[in-house]
Design a protein around this motif. Structure first.
Motif, PDB file in Angstrom:
ATOM      1  N   TYR A 184      -3.090  12.337 -12.046  1.00 10.85           N
ATOM      2  CA  TYR A 184      -3.260  11.474 -10.874  1.00 10.85           C
ATOM      3  C   TYR A 184      -1.898  10.880 -10.562  1.00 10.85           C
ATOM      4  CZ  TYR A 184      -3.962   7.292  -8.132  1.00 10.85           C
ATOM      5  OH  TYR A 184      -3.845   6.324  -7.171  1.00 10.85           O
ATOM      6  N   ARG A 185      -1.521  10.889  -9.295  1.00  8.31           N
ATOM      7  CA  ARG A 185      -0.199  10.389  -8.898  1.00  8.31           C
ATOM      8  C   ARG A 185      -0.341   9.430  -7.717  1.00  8.31           C
ATOM      9  NH1 ARG A 185       3.630  15.046  -8.457  1.00  8.31           N
ATOM     10  NH2 ARG A 185       3.967  14.515 -10.650  1.00  8.31           N
ATOM     11  N   PHE A 186       0.290   8.264  -7.865  1.00  7.20           N
ATOM     12  CA  PHE A 186       0.359   7.309  -6.765  1.00  7.20           C
ATOM     13  C   PHE A 186       1.790   7.303  -6.255  1.00  7.20           C
ATOM     14  CE2 PHE A 186       1.284   2.970  -5.209  1.00  7.20           C
ATOM     15  CZ  PHE A 186       0.398   2.941  -4.146  1.00  7.20           C
ATOM     16  N   VAL A 187       1.958   7.609  -4.977  1.00  6.92           N
ATOM     17  CA  VAL A 187       3.286   7.639  -4.367  1.00  6.92           C
ATOM     18  C   VAL A 187       3.407   6.421  -3.465  1.00  6.92           C
ATOM     19  CG1 VAL A 187       4.942   8.960  -3.029  1.00  6.92           C
ATOM     20  CG2 VAL A 187       3.240  10.163  -4.422  1.00  6.92           C
ATOM     21  N   GLN A 188       4.297   5.525  -3.846  1.00  3.82           N
ATOM     22  CA  GLN A 188       4.498   4.295  -3.084  1.00  3.82           C
ATOM     23  C   GLN A 188       5.607   4.492  -2.061  1.00  3.82           C
ATOM     24  OE1 GLN A 188       5.903   1.019  -5.433  1.00  3.82           O
ATOM     25  NE2 GLN A 188       5.670  -0.479  -3.792  1.00  3.82           N
ATOM     26  N   GLY A 189       5.265   4.377  -0.791  1.00  7.06           N
ATOM     27  CA  GLY A 189       6.272   4.477   0.252  1.00  7.06           C
ATOM     28  C   GLY A 189       7.021   3.169   0.391  1.00  7.06           C
ATOM     29  N   VAL A 190       8.335   3.215   0.252  1.00  7.54           N
ATOM     30  CA  VAL A 190       9.148   1.998   0.311  1.00  7.54           C
ATOM     31  C   VAL A 190       9.722   1.783   1.701  1.00  7.54           C
ATOM     32  CG1 VAL A 190      11.176   0.814  -0.642  1.00  7.54           C
ATOM     33  CG2 VAL A 190       9.701   2.176  -2.142  1.00  7.54           C
TER      34      VAL A 190
ATOM     35  N   ASN B  26      -2.341   8.844  -2.512  1.00  8.44           N
ATOM     36  CA  ASN B  26      -3.122   9.041  -3.723  1.00  8.44           C
ATOM     37  C   ASN B  26      -3.301  10.541  -3.916  1.00  8.44           C
ATOM     38  OD1 ASN B  26      -3.968   6.304  -4.676  1.00  8.44           O
ATOM     39  ND2 ASN B  26      -4.755   6.189  -2.580  1.00  8.44           N
ATOM     40  N   VAL B  27      -2.814  11.050  -5.030  1.00 12.32           N
ATOM     41  CA  VAL B  27      -2.765  12.506  -5.230  1.00 12.32           C
ATOM     42  C   VAL B  27      -3.494  12.893  -6.510  1.00 12.32           C
ATOM     43  CG1 VAL B  27      -1.246  14.487  -5.589  1.00 12.32           C
ATOM     44  CG2 VAL B  27      -0.522  12.622  -4.081  1.00 12.32           C
TER      45      VAL B  27
END
Length: 243
Positions: free
Chosen positions: A219-225, A233-234
């Protein structure tokens, strides 16, 4: 040290995967094939498929080639990827409509990774330079009604230079084919004075089927800065074959 039963490990992974199911999510899948030459050299090929947010449609398809040189505490690798990206329908500033379209990208990268072991933990730090060239393309454009054709829109070529810094941790479970991992990765845009573009947080596990075949679930959470960048949410599934 207490060893976690297999059923608890599997239950934990399923719970992790279930977290984003109730929300917007993406699916990333990959297959990697590699062959070693001696103990230090390895070459490989990969294919990757990703979906858009909420599994709406294909987001990208990627093929790539890579090579690496390994020592006990570090490795150096480099590679090339060709990416076909699928952009969803867009609205211009004037309210015109651009239908979905495909556009190609060339990407090259080079990395240096240092690795140490602490008991059953393995810690690694990877620094990767990544250059991506998006091709230019004429695409269709319509008035706000979505039917009246206008002059085509030119999507200009674009270059991007990124430094990816990743801290990764593996845990070797005694007498188990599972190997849990967690990582954090920063994307620094070199063209904008090392401004952080996004951050990836990943947790999952690899499962060793046999000497040559492995699968992983994460599970991957990609935080856009950056302003205007959405979080992601991947759920990811990968397969690796090594000769």
């Amino acid at each position: 040290m207490m060893i976690l039963p297999m059923k608890k490990i599997l239950a934990g992974l399923l719970m992790l995967a279930a977290v984003p199911v109730a929300h917007s999510q993406e699916l990333w899948t990959s297959a990697d094939f590699s062959a070693g030459f001696g103990k230090k050299w390895e070459v490989g090929a990969e294919v990757e498929y990703r979906t858009h947010d909420a599994l709406k449609s294909t987001e990208r398809v990627t093929i790539g080639l890579s090579g690496e040189y390994k020592q006990k505490y570090f490795k150096i690798d480099a590679g090339y990827k060709y990416i076909m990206s699928h952009t969803l329908e867009e609205e211009t500033r004037k309210g015109n409509i651009i239908p979905p379209y495909w556009i190609g990208r060339h990407r090259v990268y080079a990395s240096v990774t240092g690795k140490i072991k602490a008991g059953r933990f393995s810690l690694s730090l990877r620094e990767r330079y990544q250059y991506t060239h998006r091709l230019g393309k004429w695409v269709e454009k319509y008035e706000p009604d979505g039917e009246t054709r206008k002059d085509d829109e030119w999507i200009a070529p674009k270059d991007k230079h990124i430094l990816r810094s990743r801290l990764h941790c593996d845990y070797n479970i005694r007498k188990s084919k599972f190997e849990p991992f967690a990582s954090i990765e920063l994307y620094d845009n070199l063209s904008r004075q090392f401004s952080v573009e996004k951050v990836r947080y990943t947790i999952g596990s690899e499962y060793k089927i046999n000497k040559h075949n492995r699968v992983e679930l994460f599970y991957r959470f990609v935080q856009g800065v950056e302003a205007g960048t959405d979080n992601q949410n991947v759920i990811g599934v990968g397969y690796t074959f090594r000769l």
